[in-house]
Structures are given as C-alpha cells and as structure tokens.
Write a protein that holds these residues in place. Structure first.
Motif, mmCIF file in Angstrom:
data_model
loop_
_atom_site.group_PDB
_atom_site.id
_atom_site.type_symbol
_atom_site.label_atom_id
_atom_site.label_comp_id
_atom_site.label_asym_id
_atom_site.label_seq_id
_atom_site.Cartn_x
_atom_site.Cartn_y
_atom_site.Cartn_z
ATOM 1 N N ILE A 621 0.767 -1.281 -0.163
ATOM 2 C CA ILE A 621 0.015 0.090 -0.228
ATOM 3 C C ILE A 621 0.643 1.254 0.203
ATOM 4 O O ILE A 621 0.306 2.121 -0.539
ATOM 5 C CB ILE A 621 -0.956 -0.273 1.207
ATOM 6 C CG1 ILE A 621 -2.063 -0.457 1.681
ATOM 7 C CG2 ILE A 621 -1.906 1.228 1.739
ATOM 8 C CD1 ILE A 621 -2.536 -1.364 2.608
ATOM 9 N N SER A 622 2.078 1.163 1.121
ATOM 10 C CA SER A 622 3.229 2.599 1.059
ATOM 11 C C SER A 622 3.550 2.815 -0.215
ATOM 12 O O SER A 622 3.523 3.808 -0.742
ATOM 13 C CB SER A 622 3.407 2.214 2.180
ATOM 14 O OG SER A 622 4.590 1.403 1.616
ATOM 15 N N GLN A 623 4.009 1.223 -1.228
ATOM 16 C CA GLN A 623 3.691 1.300 -1.898
ATOM 17 C C GLN A 623 4.193 2.132 -3.369
ATOM 18 O O GLN A 623 3.604 2.929 -4.347
ATOM 19 C CB GLN A 623 4.935 0.157 -2.620
ATOM 20 C CG GLN A 623 6.404 -0.333 -2.535
ATOM 21 C CD GLN A 623 7.625 0.193 -2.003
ATOM 22 O OE1 GLN A 623 7.212 1.225 -2.756
ATOM 23 N NE2 GLN A 623 8.451 0.729 -0.831
ATOM 24 N N LYS A 624 2.048 1.916 -3.189
ATOM 25 C CA LYS A 624 1.310 2.334 -4.017
ATOM 26 C C LYS A 624 0.784 3.604 -3.626
ATOM 27 O O LYS A 624 1.193 4.356 -4.966
ATOM 28 C CB LYS A 624 -0.053 1.940 -4.459
ATOM 29 C CG LYS A 624 0.287 0.105 -4.839
ATOM 30 C CD LYS A 624 -1.486 0.028 -4.826
ATOM 31 C CE LYS A 624 -1.469 -1.057 -4.938
ATOM 32 N NZ LYS A 624 -3.021 -2.586 -5.001
ATOM 33 N N GLN A 625 1.138 3.681 -3.424
ATOM 34 C CA GLN A 625 1.206 5.241 -2.204
ATOM 35 C C GLN A 625 1.913 6.486 -2.872
ATOM 36 O O GLN A 625 2.093 7.127 -3.166
ATOM 37 C CB GLN A 625 0.556 5.630 -1.089
ATOM 38 C CG GLN A 625 -0.968 5.349 -0.473
ATOM 39 C CD GLN A 625 -0.692 5.313 0.787
ATOM 40 O OE1 GLN A 625 0.275 5.621 2.040
ATOM 41 N NE2 GLN A 625 -1.913 5.466 1.772
ATOM 42 N N ARG A 626 3.553 5.614 -3.083
ATOM 43 C CA ARG A 626 4.160 6.618 -3.077
ATOM 44 C C ARG A 626 4.136 6.726 -4.616
ATOM 45 O O ARG A 626 4.735 7.904 -5.030
ATOM 46 C CB ARG A 626 5.812 5.663 -2.794
ATOM 47 C CG ARG A 626 6.343 5.965 -1.123
ATOM 48 C CD ARG A 626 7.185 5.076 -0.936
ATOM 49 N NE ARG A 626 7.997 5.596 -1.152
ATOM 50 C CZ ARG A 626 10.314 5.430 -0.743
ATOM 51 N NH1 ARG A 626 10.313 4.021 0.085
ATOM 52 N NH2 ARG A 626 10.496 6.431 -1.004
ATOM 53 N N VAL A 627 4.261 5.577 -5.347
ATOM 54 C CA VAL A 627 4.212 5.199 -6.606
ATOM 55 C C VAL A 627 2.861 6.206 -7.215
ATOM 56 O O VAL A 627 3.521 7.191 -8.545
ATOM 57 C CB VAL A 627 3.998 3.680 -6.822
ATOM 58 C CG1 VAL A 627 3.414 4.128 -8.987
ATOM 59 C CG2 VAL A 627 4.889 3.296 -7.329
ATOM 60 N N GLY A 628 1.599 6.386 -6.638
ATOM 61 C CA GLY A 628 0.974 7.210 -6.853
ATOM 62 C C GLY A 628 1.872 8.653 -6.634
ATOM 63 O O GLY A 628 0.853 9.300 -7.821
ATOM 64 N N GLY A 629 1.947 9.231 -5.675
ATOM 65 C CA GLY A 629 2.341 10.421 -5.475
ATOM 66 C C GLY A 629 3.501 10.562 -6.776
ATOM 67 O O GLY A 629 3.726 11.464 -7.417
ATOM 68 N N LEU A 630 4.516 9.724 -6.768
ATOM 69 C CA LEU A 630 5.459 10.082 -8.013
ATOM 70 C C LEU A 630 4.723 10.186 -9.469
ATOM 71 O O LEU A 630 5.654 11.315 -9.916
ATOM 72 C CB LEU A 630 6.765 8.928 -7.822
ATOM 73 C CG LEU A 630 7.660 8.727 -6.788
ATOM 74 C CD1 LEU A 630 8.398 7.451 -7.178
ATOM 75 C CD2 LEU A 630 8.367 10.354 -7.251
ATOM 76 N N GLU A 631 4.106 9.255 -9.331
ATOM 77 C CA GLU A 631 2.947 9.311 -10.755
ATOM 78 C C GLU A 631 2.490 11.287 -10.965
ATOM 79 O O GLU A 631 2.368 11.398 -11.394
ATOM 80 C CB GLU A 631 1.879 8.759 -11.141
ATOM 81 C CG GLU A 631 2.334 7.815 -11.504
ATOM 82 C CD GLU A 631 1.611 6.475 -11.711
ATOM 83 O OE1 GLU A 631 2.098 5.117 -12.184
ATOM 84 O OE2 GLU A 631 0.230 6.989 -10.856
#
Ligand SMILES: Nc1ncnc2c1ncn2[C@@H]1O[C@@H]2COP(=O)(O)O[C@H]2[C@H]1O
Length: 661
Positions: A621-631
């Motif tokens: 989830i945190s990776q997803k959030q981070r990727v989402g943030g990065l995106e």
C-alpha cells in the motif's frame, strides 16, 4: 498554510507519542509491581508449605497485647500446654501422696500447717487450670475452633468441667473440725484425668517411649503401694497400736527395732570384758539375767541408730503393703474377720493389678525385641538361602555385613513404606521436606531452585545404600538417574579403578551430566566417568523421568540447571561450543507434550506468516501510495513543462531560426 498544517500534525503526533510512551511506562510499572506482589505472595505461600511454624497469619503479630490476652487461646499440642499439664500433674501427684499419708497422726501433728499451705498452693493451681482450660482450642467439623465464646461454651458443656469444679469444692473446711479427716480432700483426685492427658502428651513428645512406659508403671505401683500402706496403718490405729506386738497382724513398733551398731570395730573379737563374764555358765541359766548381762556388756560398746516414729510407721506399712499386694511375703495371720476381709481384698486387687502390669511389661519387652527378632529372622533366612544356593563366600560375607550395617544404622527398625502408606500424601510430603530439604539446599546445582521445585524433587527421591567398592555408575553407560550423597563418600575413578580423581562427600551431586540432555555435551546421554562407593554410602537417587517431569513446570529452573551443567562440562572440556543452541525438544516427553510443542511451533509460525503478510500488504500500500505520489508529481511536472513550452515555445522557435541563419 500547508506548512502550518504540517506543523500542527507533527505537534499532535509528538503529543500522542509522549502519551503512548507514558501509558506504556505506567503499564510496565504496573506489570512489574504485580509480578513483585505475586512473587512475594508465592514466596510466603511456599514458606508456609515448608515451615510449619509459619502457620499463623502474619497479622497476629500486629495485635496489641490487651487484644492478645483477651483473644488468647492455645492448641492442645503446644509447648505451653505441655508444661502447664506437667505442673497440674505435680499437683495431682501431691494430692495422691498427701491425702493418704496424712492418716499418719505423727505427720499430721508436726506438719499440719505446711500441709495446709501446700493445699492452698495446689488448689490455686487447680483453679487457674479451670480458667486456662476454657481457652483450649478444639476441632469441629475438621476446622480448628479459636473463637473465645465457642471455646467457653464447649468447655462448660464438657464433663471435665464438672470434674474440675467438683475437685475444687472447699472440703478442707472439715479439716478445721477434725485434722484426722484427710480423706475429705479425696475430691481433688477427680482431677486425675489430667495425669492421663499429661501421659498422652509426653508419649507424643518423648524419644524414649519404652522408658516412659516403665516410669508410668513404676509410678502406678508406687501410688497403689502407698495408698494400701496408709490404709493398713489406718486400720492398725483403729485396732489400737498399743495392743500390737511382734506376732500381731497390725502395726507394732516391736516389728521395727532400731538397728544397733557396735563401736569396737577395730578389734574383731571385741572383748566384752576383762574377766570375760560370758564364760560364767551359772549366770546363763536365767533368760532375763542373760538379757541384762548382754545389755551390760554391750552398753558401752554399741550405739542404736534412732529412726523417727513416722519413718518406722511408714516403712513397715509400705513393706507390708508391697508384700501383700504382690502376694510374695509371709505376713502375720489376721486375727480379726475385718482384717481377714481386708487381706483377701488386698490379695485379689494385687492379683488383678499385677496381672495387668506384668502383661504390660511383657508387651513392652516384646515390642522392644520385635524388630531385633525380625532382623535376626531376615539374617538367618538370607544366610541359609545363600548357603543352599552356594553363593560365593565373599559375596555371602558382603551381604551379611551389609545387613549388619543396615541394622546398626537403624534402617531396618523403621519401615519407611509403612509410614508413607499410613500418612496422608501431603503430610508425608511435609515430613520428607523437613528430612531432605537441608541436604538438597546444600547441593550447588539446586542452590537457586524454587523451593516448590525442590519439593517436587523430594517427593521423588529414593534412598539407596551402597557397600564399599560398589560401582554406582560406569563410564559410557546410558544415564538413567542422578544422585545426591546423603552420607558417606563416593569416588570418581579411572577405568580400572586404580586412580581416584576426586572424592565426593555429603551433599554433593553426581550423575547429573548424562541425564540433563545438555546441548553440546560431547558424551550425549552417556556417563562421563566411573563412580564408586568408598564405604557404606547412602544416596538419594532421582530418576531422569522424574527430574524432567518436575522441570517441565519450571522452565526457568530448567534453563538455569542446563547453564550450570554446561559450565561443569566446559570446565572438563566436554562441551562442544559449536552445538550449544538450546533445544526445547525433549525426546522423552510424553506424546501429548510433544504434540503440544508442535502445535505451539505451528501457531508461532502461522502468526509469523500472518505478520509478514500484513507487513507486505502494508508495504505494498505504501509503495502504491508512493508510486501514485510520484505519478502525480510527474504529471504535474509534465504539465508544467508543456505550459512552459507553450509559453516560451514561439520565442524559442524564433530564436532558434535566427541562430540557424
Ligand atoms: N571431575 C569430576 N569432578 C566431579 N564429578 C565428576 C567429575 N567427572 C565426572 N563427575 C561426575 O560423575 C558423573 C558420572 O555420570 P555423569 O556423566 O552423568 O555425571 C558425572 C558427574 O556428575
């Protein structure tokens, strides 16, 4: 704005962290306090189990002395009651002796005042006893009653209370009317039940029961002789002492003349006179003259030893009484039908009493010899058995010497199993604890062990006796039990037994290394050395299964014992350092326990898996959030780039064309 928000959140988070930290600290402290309290309570309970002196609740010591006196009560087995009973026993003895002996008028004339003082003292003690007994605890429905009112009611309802009260009736007042009536104090003898109570208490306490039994019999005989003697003298006074003569049945001073001692002891011929008048035959024809002459001759050469009238009266009466009761002596025949009746009753009483007493003595002697004759039976039986089966003489000798040793040490006179069968398990356990705890406490291996664990061990200990030179264990054997030296010495020796490495005495433990399953033990479960008995040795043996069974409930103690075992092995270079990982797996454990261990392991593993899964999900989830943030960041940057490009694109293109040109 965003910065302010962030700052607020950070502050709130730090407050929350502080609060959580405080709560955790408080929880830790509470847990610690609870553990400490539990530990103290456990310690006290354990102490109570092992120390019978701690049976009283601790609050009792805080009571004020007034409350202590008001609510004081005592146990019938207490030391106080024993010594108090001894005093009352002396009081009973005093009354048994004086009521009878005061029929001797000489004694009465000279000692009436002293007797009255004695009566007053002992009557006062009887009165105090009456009061004290109202505080004697009793057991009702299996529970010890200590409430003062209940004790009082119980006492008032008991028949002994009425005996005590009757024994205190002031019958002495009759003595002021007639001093000869000592018998009026006979009601004091109602208290004689306290003598029996004292006997029982002494029997419980004494280490010399046979001697005490003998004392009881002698005391009873003396009392009977004494009363009979007083009665005889009393009857003699009724028939008139002045009518008595050497041949009469009643008492007479003629029967107890004063002994006369000669004074000319240096001359064995003791010449009566210079002219030797005894040779004058003429003068010897008349009897009275003979007496006169004899008196004249010895008057200066002898002296009579004077005894008081009372000692003459009492000694002759006692002598008469003893001979009549044991029907041994030839007494002067009775001259009166009343005397006859008295003599017949005396003889009958003597027969009955002495039949009982002799039977009792016979029993006592038989009991004293019973164990000895049992031992002799065993010894003879073993000897003839060995002889019949042609056992080697050296072994025969060894076995006989072993039996003699057991007898001399008193091990055959007490059957421990008999005691164990008779006593309830818990009581037997307490007794064993008191016998073995001292030895076990001195064992360094068990020095820090929980007392309750030691209790478990004690219940499983088995006493074994080894003869001189017997091997207790040999190197390489599989270890099945460990030993504690109770008395004697054992030796750790080399293969052929010619070299003694070390001598182990009282309180030492051996044989533990092969049964503790110590991880890294190079010898595994095999004995590391030969151990031999130096002389006769008494050992407590503790079986491997028993040790492990007890240790299962005490994991901390198990760890500590293993640590100590490791230290011992390391000292002797018998520890494989690369393989010392602690393994909970006990191959000897019962199947249920093994299954429980497997279940625990599976549960722990499943828990770990779940935790890992949760962690992975969280990290995803945190990776997803981070990727989402990065995106998002990338999209914003890209958008910005496009805008910038639009904004500056034309001027850029123009300048580019210019530069190309
Ligand atoms: N050097 C030693 N000193 C004292 N005791 C020993 C020594 N060597 C062996 N032992 C004891 O002898 C026992 C033999 O059996 P275990 O190996 O079970 O345990 C051993 C130890 O308890």
């Amino acid at each position: 704005m965003a910065i302010r928000e962030t700052l607020k959140q950070v502050k709130a988070a730090s407050k929350l962290r502080k609060l959580t930290g405080g709560i955790l600290l408080a929880r830790k402290w509470l847990l610690h306090e609870k553990q400490r309290h539990d530990h103290q309570a456990d310690e006290l309970n354990t102490k109570r189990v092992f120390d019978i002196n701690l049976r009283e609740p601790p609050e009792k010591g805080k009571r004020s002395w007034i409350r202590r006196i008001v609510f004081w009560s005592f146990d019938e087995t207490s030391t106080f009651f024993y010594y108090w009973s001894m005093i009352i026993f002396l009081g009973c003895f005093y009354n048994l002796a004086t009521i009878a002996v005061m029929t001797f008028e000489v004694l009465l004339e000279n000692h009436f005042r002293n007797w009255m003082i004695g009566n007053f003292v002992f009557d006062s003690l009887y009165f105090v006893d009456l009061l004290i007994l109202t505080r004697k605890e009793f057991i009702k429905d299996g529970i010890r009653e200590r409430r003062i009112f209940a004790l009082l009611v119980f006492r008032l309802k008991s028949p002994q209370f009425y005996l005590d009260t009757l024994s205190l009736l002031p019958t002495d007042l009759f003595l002021f009317h007639s001093q000869m009536l000592s018998i009026v104090r006979v009601n004091r003898l109602l208290k004689v039940y306290r003598v029996l109570e004292f006997y029982t208490l002494t029997e419980i306490r004494t280490n010399l029961p046979n001697l005490f039994h003998l004392f009881k019999l002698v005391f009873l005989c003396l009392v009977i002789f004494h009363w009979n003697a007083s009665l005889y003298y009393f009857l003699s006074t009724i028939f008139g002492l002045e009518t008595g003569h050497i041949e009469s049945w009643i008492f007479s001073y003629d029967k107890v003349p004063d002994p006369i001692f000669v004074t000319c002891e240096n001359d064995y011929r003791c010449p009566p006179n210079e002219h030797h008048p005894l040779s004058d035959y003429e003068e010897w024809t008349n009897f009275s003259m003979q007496c006169e002459r004899t008196m004249e001759i010895w008057s200066n050469r002898s002296f009579p030893m004077k005894f008081s009238n009372f000692s003459k009266q009492y000694s002759l009466s006692f002598y008469w009484s003893a001979l009549t009761l044991v029907t041994l002596g030839e007494q002067p025949s009775p001259e009166h039908s009343f005397q006859n009746t008295f003599e017949i009753l005396d003889t009958f009483l003597g027969l009955v009493i002495f039949a009982v007493i002799l039977g009792d003595i016979g029993n006592m002697v038989q009991t004293m010899n019973l164990k000895k004759s049992e031992f002799e039976e065993v010894l003879d039986g073993t000897r003839s058995y060995m002889h019949r089966h042609k056992v080697h003489p050296a072994l025969q000798n060894k076995i006989v010497r072993y039996l003699q040793y057991c007898w001399s040490e008193g091990q055959m006179s007490v059957d421990e199993q008999e005691i164990a069968d008779f006593l309830p398990n818990r009581l037997y356990g307490h007794m064993s604890v008191h016998i073995h705890m001292e030895t076990l406490r001195r064992v360094p291996l068990f020095a820090d062990c929980d007392p309750t664990l030691l209790y478990e061990f004690i219940l499983r200990l088995e006493l074994q006796v080894y003869s001189p030179g017997d091997y207790i264990c040999r190197k390489g054997e599989v270890g099945k039990e460990m030993y504690i030296v109770k008395s004697g010495f054992v030796e750790v020796v080399n293969e052929d037994g010619t070299k003694v490495f070390v001598r182990l005495g009282e309180g030492t433990v051996f044989g533990e290394l092969s049964i503790l399953n110590i991880p890294g033990n190079k010898n595994g479960d095999r004995r590391t050395a030969n151990v031999r008995s130096a002389g006769y040795t008494n050992l407590y043996a503790l079986k491997k299964e028993d040790l492990w069974e007890a240790l299962r409930d005490y994991p901390d103690a198990k760890v500590s014992l293993l640590e100590k075992g490791k230290q011992i092995l390391a000292k002797d270079n018998l520890l494989d350092e690369s393989n010392v990982e602690q393994d909970n797996w006990d191959p000897d454990a019962p199947i249920e326990e093994k299954l429980a261990l497997i279940k625990d392991e599976v549960e722990a593993f499943t828990k770990q898996l779940k935790e890992a899964e949760v962690m992975i999900q969280k990290s995803m989830i945190s990776q997803k959030q981070r990727v989402g943030g990065l995106e998002r960041l990338f999209a914003e940057a890209f958008e910005e780039l496009l805008i910038n490009k639009k904004k500056f694109g034309e001027s850029f293109d123009a300048s580019a064309e210019d530069s190309d040109e």
